[in-house]
Design a protein around this motif. Structure first.
Motif, PDB file in Angstrom:
ATOM      1  N   PRO A 198       0.593  -1.381  -0.195  1.00  0.00           N
ATOM      2  CA  PRO A 198      -0.069  -0.107  -0.195  1.00  0.00           C
ATOM      3  C   PRO A 198       0.906   1.356  -0.064  1.00  0.00           C
ATOM      4  CG  PRO A 198      -0.645  -1.566   1.809  1.00  0.00           C
ATOM      5  CD  PRO A 198       0.376  -2.145   1.178  1.00  0.00           C
ATOM      6  N   SER A 199       2.125   1.237   0.669  1.00  0.00           N
ATOM      7  CA  SER A 199       2.838   2.523   0.764  1.00  0.00           C
ATOM      8  C   SER A 199       2.982   2.842  -0.658  1.00  0.00           C
ATOM      9  CB  SER A 199       4.152   2.228   1.478  1.00  0.00           C
ATOM     10  OG  SER A 199       4.968   1.208   0.650  1.00  0.00           O
ATOM     11  N   HIS A 200       3.254   2.092  -1.941  1.00  0.00           N
ATOM     12  CA  HIS A 200       3.741   2.567  -3.230  1.00  0.00           C
ATOM     13  C   HIS A 200       2.403   3.046  -3.930  1.00  0.00           C
ATOM     14  CE1 HIS A 200       7.670   1.427  -2.573  1.00  0.00           C
ATOM     15  NE2 HIS A 200       7.400   0.129  -2.245  1.00  0.00           N
ATOM     16  N   MET A 201       1.310   2.604  -3.432  1.00  0.00           N
ATOM     17  CA  MET A 201       0.006   3.144  -3.836  1.00  0.00           C
ATOM     18  C   MET A 201      -0.313   4.654  -3.269  1.00  0.00           C
ATOM     19  SD  MET A 201      -0.765   0.519  -5.968  1.00  0.00           S
ATOM     20  CE  MET A 201       0.899   0.412  -6.041  1.00  0.00           C
ATOM     21  N   TRP A 202      -0.353   4.799  -2.138  1.00  0.00           N
ATOM     22  CA  TRP A 202      -0.504   6.133  -1.677  1.00  0.00           C
ATOM     23  C   TRP A 202       0.108   6.960  -2.237  1.00  0.00           C
ATOM     24  CZ3 TRP A 202      -0.812   2.884   3.180  1.00  0.00           C
ATOM     25  CH2 TRP A 202      -2.157   2.742   3.710  1.00  0.00           C
ATOM     26  N   TRP A 203       1.660   7.047  -2.456  1.00  0.00           N
ATOM     27  CA  TRP A 203       2.396   8.217  -2.858  1.00  0.00           C
ATOM     28  C   TRP A 203       2.141   8.374  -4.440  1.00  0.00           C
ATOM     29  CZ3 TRP A 203       5.865   7.970  -6.781  1.00  0.00           C
ATOM     30  CH2 TRP A 203       6.343   6.838  -7.182  1.00  0.00           C
ATOM     31  N   GLN A 204       1.433   7.305  -5.073  1.00  0.00           N
ATOM     32  CA  GLN A 204       1.040   7.559  -6.614  1.00  0.00           C
ATOM     33  C   GLN A 204      -0.280   8.061  -6.672  1.00  0.00           C
ATOM     34  OE1 GLN A 204       2.951   4.649  -9.456  1.00  0.00           O
ATOM     35  NE2 GLN A 204       3.050   3.520  -7.723  1.00  0.00           N
ATOM     36  N   GLY A 205      -0.926   8.420  -5.416  1.00  0.00           N
ATOM     37  CA  GLY A 205      -2.408   8.686  -5.793  1.00  0.00           C
ATOM     38  C   GLY A 205      -3.351   7.496  -5.820  1.00  0.00           C
ATOM     39  N   ILE A 206      -2.973   6.382  -5.586  1.00  0.00           N
ATOM     40  CA  ILE A 206      -3.797   5.442  -5.727  1.00  0.00           C
ATOM     41  C   ILE A 206      -4.380   4.628  -4.524  1.00  0.00           C
ATOM     42  CG2 ILE A 206      -4.054   2.838  -6.625  1.00  0.00           C
ATOM     43  CD1 ILE A 206      -1.744   3.549  -8.598  1.00  0.00           C
ATOM     44  N   ASP A 207      -5.917   4.573  -4.237  1.00  0.00           N
ATOM     45  CA  ASP A 207      -6.119   4.271  -2.893  1.00  0.00           C
ATOM     46  C   ASP A 207      -5.906   2.642  -3.100  1.00  0.00           C
ATOM     47  OD1 ASP A 207      -7.960   3.182  -0.998  1.00  0.00           O
ATOM     48  OD2 ASP A 207      -9.642   4.109  -1.929  1.00  0.00           O
ATOM     49  N   PRO A 208      -5.253   2.261  -2.040  1.00  0.00           N
ATOM     50  CA  PRO A 208      -5.005   0.707  -1.845  1.00  0.00           C
ATOM     51  C   PRO A 208      -6.062  -0.351  -1.690  1.00  0.00           C
ATOM     52  CG  PRO A 208      -3.505   2.093  -0.311  1.00  0.00           C
ATOM     53  CD  PRO A 208      -4.683   3.058  -0.897  1.00  0.00           C
ATOM     54  N   VAL A 209      -7.266   0.236  -1.089  1.00  0.00           N
ATOM     55  CA  VAL A 209      -8.445  -0.392  -1.202  1.00  0.00           C
ATOM     56  C   VAL A 209      -9.132  -0.901  -2.485  1.00  0.00           C
ATOM     57  CG1 VAL A 209     -10.798  -0.578  -0.245  1.00  0.00           C
ATOM     58  CG2 VAL A 209      -9.326   0.272   1.078  1.00  0.00           C
ATOM     59  N   GLN A 210      -9.086   0.358  -3.415  1.00  0.00           N
ATOM     60  CA  GLN A 210      -9.437   0.088  -4.732  1.00  0.00           C
ATOM     61  C   GLN A 210      -8.442  -0.806  -5.570  1.00  0.00           C
ATOM     62  OE1 GLN A 210     -12.367   0.757  -5.659  1.00  0.00           O
ATOM     63  NE2 GLN A 210     -12.496   1.515  -3.604  1.00  0.00           N
ATOM     64  N   ALA A 211      -7.183  -0.609  -5.038  1.00  0.00           N
ATOM     65  CA  ALA A 211      -6.054  -1.537  -5.711  1.00  0.00           C
ATOM     66  C   ALA A 211      -6.358  -2.997  -5.452  1.00  0.00           C
ATOM     67  CB  ALA A 211      -4.807  -1.247  -5.398  1.00  0.00           C
ATOM     68  N   VAL A 212      -6.821  -3.013  -4.152  1.00  0.00           N
ATOM     69  CA  VAL A 212      -7.052  -4.492  -3.756  1.00  0.00           C
ATOM     70  C   VAL A 212      -7.993  -5.107  -4.628  1.00  0.00           C
ATOM     71  CG1 VAL A 212      -7.841  -5.968  -1.878  1.00  0.00           C
ATOM     72  CG2 VAL A 212      -5.929  -4.394  -1.341  1.00  0.00           C
ATOM     73  N   HIS A 213      -8.952  -4.430  -4.830  1.00  0.00           N
ATOM     74  CA  HIS A 213     -10.231  -4.710  -5.461  1.00  0.00           C
ATOM     75  C   HIS A 213     -10.100  -5.094  -7.086  1.00  0.00           C
ATOM     76  CE1 HIS A 213     -13.724  -4.645  -2.886  1.00  0.00           C
ATOM     77  NE2 HIS A 213     -13.179  -3.708  -2.051  1.00  0.00           N
ATOM     78  N   ILE A 214      -9.253  -4.276  -7.540  1.00  0.00           N
ATOM     79  CA  ILE A 214      -8.845  -4.227  -9.030  1.00  0.00           C
ATOM     80  C   ILE A 214      -8.093  -5.633  -9.234  1.00  0.00           C
ATOM     81  CG2 ILE A 214      -7.383  -3.383 -10.851  1.00  0.00           C
ATOM     82  CD1 ILE A 214      -8.281  -0.419  -9.463  1.00  0.00           C
ATOM     83  N   LEU A 215      -6.859  -5.596  -8.451  1.00  0.00           N
ATOM     84  CA  LEU A 215      -6.188  -6.970  -8.566  1.00  0.00           C
ATOM     85  C   LEU A 215      -6.838  -8.214  -7.979  1.00  0.00           C
ATOM     86  CD1 LEU A 215      -2.765  -5.073  -7.557  1.00  0.00           C
ATOM     87  CD2 LEU A 215      -3.468  -5.823  -9.869  1.00  0.00           C
ATOM     88  N   TRP A 269      -6.698   0.884   7.491  1.00  0.00           N
ATOM     89  CA  TRP A 269      -5.815  -0.398   7.566  1.00  0.00           C
ATOM     90  C   TRP A 269      -6.860  -1.479   7.699  1.00  0.00           C
ATOM     91  CZ3 TRP A 269      -1.371  -2.052   5.702  1.00  0.00           C
ATOM     92  CH2 TRP A 269      -0.333  -1.216   5.443  1.00  0.00           C
ATOM     93  N   ALA A 270      -7.804  -1.319   8.439  1.00  0.00           N
ATOM     94  CA  ALA A 270      -8.926  -2.390   8.788  1.00  0.00           C
ATOM     95  C   ALA A 270      -9.673  -2.686   7.301  1.00  0.00           C
ATOM     96  CB  ALA A 270      -9.710  -1.951   9.926  1.00  0.00           C
ATOM     97  N   ASP A 271      -9.936  -1.422   6.854  1.00  0.00           N
ATOM     98  CA  ASP A 271     -10.562  -1.379   5.311  1.00  0.00           C
ATOM     99  C   ASP A 271      -9.564  -2.143   4.310  1.00  0.00           C
ATOM    100  OD1 ASP A 271     -12.568   0.019   6.312  1.00  0.00           O
ATOM    101  OD2 ASP A 271     -11.755   1.897   5.343  1.00  0.00           O
ATOM    102  N   ILE A 272      -8.422  -2.173   4.503  1.00  0.00           N
ATOM    103  CA  ILE A 272      -7.494  -2.759   3.439  1.00  0.00           C
ATOM    104  C   ILE A 272      -7.530  -4.374   3.888  1.00  0.00           C
ATOM    105  CG2 ILE A 272      -4.982  -3.325   2.901  1.00  0.00           C
ATOM    106  CD1 ILE A 272      -4.686   0.054   3.273  1.00  0.00           C
ATOM    107  N   ILE A 273      -7.148  -4.540   5.185  1.00  0.00           N
ATOM    108  CA  ILE A 273      -7.379  -6.112   5.701  1.00  0.00           C
ATOM    109  C   ILE A 273      -8.826  -6.733   5.209  1.00  0.00           C
ATOM    110  CG2 ILE A 273      -7.328  -7.691   7.388  1.00  0.00           C
ATOM    111  CD1 ILE A 273      -4.706  -6.382   6.820  1.00  0.00           C
ATOM    112  N   SER A 274      -9.921  -5.835   5.345  1.00  0.00           N
ATOM    113  CA  SER A 274     -11.392  -6.389   5.004  1.00  0.00           C
ATOM    114  C   SER A 274     -11.338  -6.715   3.435  1.00  0.00           C
ATOM    115  CB  SER A 274     -12.299  -5.441   5.616  1.00  0.00           C
ATOM    116  OG  SER A 274     -12.364  -5.380   6.890  1.00  0.00           O
ATOM    117  N   ALA A 275     -10.781  -5.765   2.657  1.00  0.00           N
ATOM    118  CA  ALA A 275     -10.818  -5.860   1.455  1.00  0.00           C
ATOM    119  C   ALA A 275      -9.930  -6.991   0.748  1.00  0.00           C
ATOM    120  CB  ALA A 275     -10.247  -4.616   0.707  1.00  0.00           C
ATOM    121  N   LEU A 276      -8.898  -7.362   1.443  1.00  0.00           N
ATOM    122  CA  LEU A 276      -8.320  -8.635   1.105  1.00  0.00           C
ATOM    123  C   LEU A 276      -8.975  -9.770   1.470  1.00  0.00           C
ATOM    124  CD1 LEU A 276      -4.522  -7.513   2.644  1.00  0.00           C
ATOM    125  CD2 LEU A 276      -5.196  -7.781   0.118  1.00  0.00           C
TER     126      LEU A 276
END
Length: 322
Positions: A198-215, A269-276
């Motif tokens: 997620p750290s590399h998503m945030w600095w690129q302007g990408i929402d990690p939760v949405q990245a989890v969904h897309i991938l 972070w809980a949202d990221i874990i839940s998305a996973l």
């Protein structure tokens, strides 16, 4: 899910000391550096592949602490235009795949790499704008002549060894976003997936939760890193998200890496874990520490404590309320 750590944090310790320390924190898994930029202080694949007794001692040391290996990681640039660098990083990837197969490790993590802009280039060239059209020409050449051919070959090797490749989506490399990962996966095959950080998503302007969904909907998350990023609302206006200042200039940088919970709150972070969990990822969450404001011990310990609160460990039961 299981909690693990990228153990290159503890390269200054012996292998056994690092295992004891990790186990004392109540972790389940260890991600081990096997070359490239992280080095191979605790695991030299070529050496272990050549000596069965050393390989057995290596595995026994991990098993004795109740740990599992989540991945071998050899982050490098196998597409580097300087052949000596590319060759070294390519060898690390191939040997890591072979060692993973021998030990039943399912994932090898690395970077996609980035080529130069022509056959005689000396340094990588990372295009980040579609115009002037020169950049599009470079990008087309890189993908068609270097990125897709190389990773198609590696994906075939990985599949033959029953191993998956987790590419970390990192700026400076050809695969750095969900879209570029899926582009390569479509061309090279399903062995290619993400080591999503997620750290590399945030600095690129990408929402990690949405990245989890897309991938995740594409079944393309092979491994997961737990690392945070904070973005300075003032400095980002001066330097932008592609800030080229040294990581050591923390007071002036637009963004910086933080340990889990120190860039974004635990609800995020809980949202990221839940998305996973939602997209079916129930493998290891591997802590990576690159926080310039904390010692390795403190940053790692705080990440463990924060993630233990929100990690979803138990299998999903029946929906009794339905």
């Amino acid at each position: 899910m299981k909690l693990g750590v990228f153990s290159v944090l503890f390269a200054q310790k012996t292998f056994e000391e690092s295992l004891d320390y990790i186990a004392s924190k109540g972790l389940d898994a260890i991600e081990i550096g096997t070359g490239g930029y992280p080095g191979n202080a605790h695991c030299d694949p070529a050496e272990l592949l050549a000596d069965e007794s050393k390989l057995k001692a290596f595995k026994d040391a991990i098993d004795a602490r109740g740990l599992t290996i989540s991945a071998f990681s050899c982050h490098g640039n196998p597409l580097h235009p300087q052949k000596a660098i590319a060759s070294e990083h390519d060898a690390a990837i191939r040997n890591s795949i072979k060692l993973a197969s021998k030990l039943g490790v399912t994932v090898v993590n690395t970077f996609s790499g980035c080529p130069g802009d022509h056959e005689d280039a000396k340094y990588p060239n990372w295009p980040v704008a579609p115009w002037p059209n020169d950049y599009q020409d470079i990008l087309k050449w890189q993908w068609e002549e270097k990125v897709i051919p190389y990773w198609s070959e590696i994906a075939k090797l990985a599949t033959e060894h029953n191993v998956k490749i987790g590419l970390e989506l990192h700026g400076g490399f050809s695969v750095h976003t969900p879209a570029t990962l899926l582009r390569l996966r479509e061309a090279a095959g399903d062995a290619i997936g993400a080591n999503l950080d997620p750290s590399h998503m945030w600095w690129q302007g990408i929402d990690p939760v949405q990245a989890v969904h897309i991938l995740g909907r594409a079944g393309a998350i092979h491994h997961f890193h737990a690392k945070d990023t904070s973005i300075d609302p003032i400095n980002v206006n001066s330097h932008g998200v592609t800030d080229m200042q040294s990581y050591t200039l923390m007071l002036d940088r637009a963004w910086q890496f933080r340990t889990v919970g120190y860039g974004h709150d635990m609800k995020t972070w809980a949202d990221i874990i839940s998305a996973l969990r939602l997209v079916g990822y129930d493998y290891v969450v591997s802590i990576e520490h690159e926080d310039g404001l904390m010692s390795v011990d403190e940053g790692f310990t705080k990440a463990v404590e924060n993630l233990q609160q929100i990690l979803i460990r138990e299998p999903v039961g029946d929906m009794w309320w339905v």
